[in-house]
Write a protein that holds these residues in place. Sequence first.
Motif, PDB file in Angstrom:
ATOM      1  N   ARG A  10       7.828  14.257  -1.482  1.00 11.76           N
ATOM      2  CA  ARG A  10       9.087  13.862  -2.129  1.00 11.76           C
ATOM      3  C   ARG A  10      10.102  13.431  -1.257  1.00 11.76           C
ATOM      4  NH1 ARG A  10       9.834  18.885  -5.913  1.00 11.76           N
ATOM      5  NH2 ARG A  10       7.693  18.737  -6.028  1.00 11.76           N
ATOM      6  N   GLU A  11      10.364  13.987  -0.111  1.00 13.33           N
ATOM      7  CA  GLU A  11      11.496  13.906   0.893  1.00 13.33           C
ATOM      8  C   GLU A  11      11.415  12.520   1.418  1.00 13.33           C
ATOM      9  OE1 GLU A  11      13.833  15.898   0.537  1.00 13.33           O
ATOM     10  OE2 GLU A  11      12.742  17.363  -0.446  1.00 13.33           O
ATOM     11  N   SER A  12      10.103  11.883   1.387  1.00 12.03           N
ATOM     12  CA  SER A  12       9.948  10.675   1.970  1.00 12.03           C
ATOM     13  C   SER A  12      10.438   9.110   1.452  1.00 12.03           C
ATOM     14  CB  SER A  12       8.567  10.651   2.494  1.00 12.03           C
ATOM     15  OG  SER A  12       7.573  10.231   1.427  1.00 12.03           O
ATOM     16  N   TRP A  13      10.941   9.600   0.324  1.00 10.76           N
ATOM     17  CA  TRP A  13      11.539   8.478  -0.392  1.00 10.76           C
ATOM     18  C   TRP A  13      12.553   7.528   0.241  1.00 10.76           C
ATOM     19  CZ3 TRP A  13       9.275   5.683  -4.415  1.00 10.76           C
ATOM     20  CH2 TRP A  13       8.380   6.418  -5.254  1.00 10.76           C
TER      21      TRP A  13
ATOM     22  N   ASP B 211       0.637  -1.174   0.049  1.00 13.16           N
ATOM     23  CA  ASP B 211      -0.138  -0.005   0.040  1.00 13.16           C
ATOM     24  C   ASP B 211       0.806   1.338   0.265  1.00 13.16           C
ATOM     25  OD1 ASP B 211      -2.423  -1.419  -0.126  1.00 13.16           O
ATOM     26  OD2 ASP B 211      -2.254  -1.607   2.216  1.00 13.16           O
ATOM     27  N   LEU B 212       2.175   1.087  -0.383  1.00 12.12           N
ATOM     28  CA  LEU B 212       3.133   2.328  -0.544  1.00 12.12           C
ATOM     29  C   LEU B 212       3.445   2.403  -2.041  1.00 12.12           C
ATOM     30  CD1 LEU B 212       5.257   2.070   2.646  1.00 12.12           C
ATOM     31  CD2 LEU B 212       3.358   3.567   2.228  1.00 12.12           C
ATOM     32  N   LEU B 213       3.676   3.729  -2.327  1.00 20.36           N
ATOM     33  CA  LEU B 213       4.201   3.916  -3.804  1.00 20.36           C
ATOM     34  C   LEU B 213       5.733   3.567  -3.748  1.00 20.36           C
ATOM     35  CD1 LEU B 213       3.316   4.843  -6.794  1.00 20.36           C
ATOM     36  CD2 LEU B 213       4.253   7.023  -5.823  1.00 20.36           C
TER      37      LEU B 213
ATOM     38  N   ASN C 257       7.304   6.848   1.928  1.00 19.28           N
ATOM     39  CA  ASN C 257       6.700   6.263   3.159  1.00 19.28           C
ATOM     40  C   ASN C 257       5.497   7.296   3.442  1.00 19.28           C
ATOM     41  OD1 ASN C 257       8.504   4.390   3.879  1.00 19.28           O
ATOM     42  ND2 ASN C 257      10.022   5.803   4.332  1.00 19.28           N
ATOM     43  N   ASP C 258       5.519   8.558   2.963  1.00 18.15           N
ATOM     44  CA  ASP C 258       4.625   9.675   3.264  1.00 18.15           C
ATOM     45  C   ASP C 258       3.939   9.986   1.862  1.00 18.15           C
ATOM     46  OD1 ASP C 258       2.627  11.421   4.022  1.00 18.15           O
ATOM     47  OD2 ASP C 258       4.425  12.863   4.698  1.00 18.15           O
TER      48      ASP C 258
END
Length: 441
Positions: free
Chosen positions: A351-354, A323-325, A346-347
């Motif tokens: 874009r900073e959450s990769w 369920d995450l990209l 994760n979020d």
Amino acid sequence: MSFRYILLSLLRGMVTVMELPNFHGGNQSLSDLPVEVLCEIFLKLPMRSLLSCKCVCKSFDELIKSPTFIASHVNHNSSSKTNTSCSVSILVIDGNYRDRSEHILIGTKDNSVTSIRRVRQSNPLTIPTSVIGSCNGLFCASLEMIGEQWGSHIILWNPVTRDNRYLPKPKIDAPERQLFPVFAFGYSPQSNEYKVVRFISYYSSGNITLPSPSDVFIMQIEVYKMSTDSWTVLDAKALPCDGPDHMSLESDPFLPLHFGHSTRTLFLKGAFHWLAVNPKNVTDVCVAVVAFDLEREELKLNSILEPRRILHAKKGQLEVINDLLGLIVPHSPTEYPPDFDIWLMNDYGNRESWTKHYVVEQSTGFARPCGYFKDDLLLMVDNDTDNSLFFYNLHTQERMYIFKYGQFYYEHSCSYVETLVPVSKRNVVAENADKVMNRQC
């Protein structure tokens, strides 16, 4: 003591017919049970048994094909991982070097392959097909007609009911010299609508690989709705290609829709997602994730992938993982590198959450990732060493072989659940049955 009615029960996944005593006397039958009780029984039956129940009596048939029960059945099967199969499309080469398209369903349990079976074909699908996607038990595919442009003939079909529907011809006539068209198929629960989205992109001069400085990149979108059985052309615009500055995207959201034949369109959080690159500057390493909201029917920017942080993102492959990209990125820009990383957002939208979650290194062979299935299983194909198709467990690093040493080429994969969703227009019997069901529930 008299025996008056039968009760269906489940025993080891099979339907068992048991006679139960009627202590109160009178003529009673299974159809006298409350509708909600029957629904609970039917929801737990295997698909083959459920189809058999449709032949028991008229009331069962009307209940099972009512829209309300079908919706409950879709929710039940979709939420159960045990009912989800991995659908794989392959091109099989026989002993006479003739090829044929096959669609197989792969079942797994406890880190082992439990079943391999072919998708039941409807009569129109005896000709070669190219699967676009699957949603709620329905397949969307392009029929490969000789002399016809790919995507000119689209069909929806349900392998369980063997029901199918040809889509009308799209409204946009794309030029012959165009970038490969992209299709996406999904369901919008807000409007209870199944939609097929068609993206067409090309350069005004007709050039494909090396457009001229004054060339214009044109992108067009149209949406098919199953309820109206018609296409609608969305508002789009053509923008000049002025170079890598357009990768800012915030001001020119239509520009980066440059697709290739291998484009994978992933559905997550009500939107389709794909990787987009600058259509003008082929040497630009900047890549963005663009999304198309299926309910609102509009494009939006998801994130820009930083090339200095995520190397070779331009060669990456989007996936939905737990369920995450997710993004599968090779270690090198070669055609099929053996090693790759898996990044997760994760979020969503940040874009900073990769973050890099997995590193896959292969000591032998050049197997390439095809798509994420479930339970940390990544579908992979090796057409170089032993011509095999297998699941790779991201945690245990073990392989679960589906088959080896076969003459085939991998084409497409997606998750699939068996449902009774109709493809043809709703009939009067189904609508009446739904009204009866709603009165009794």
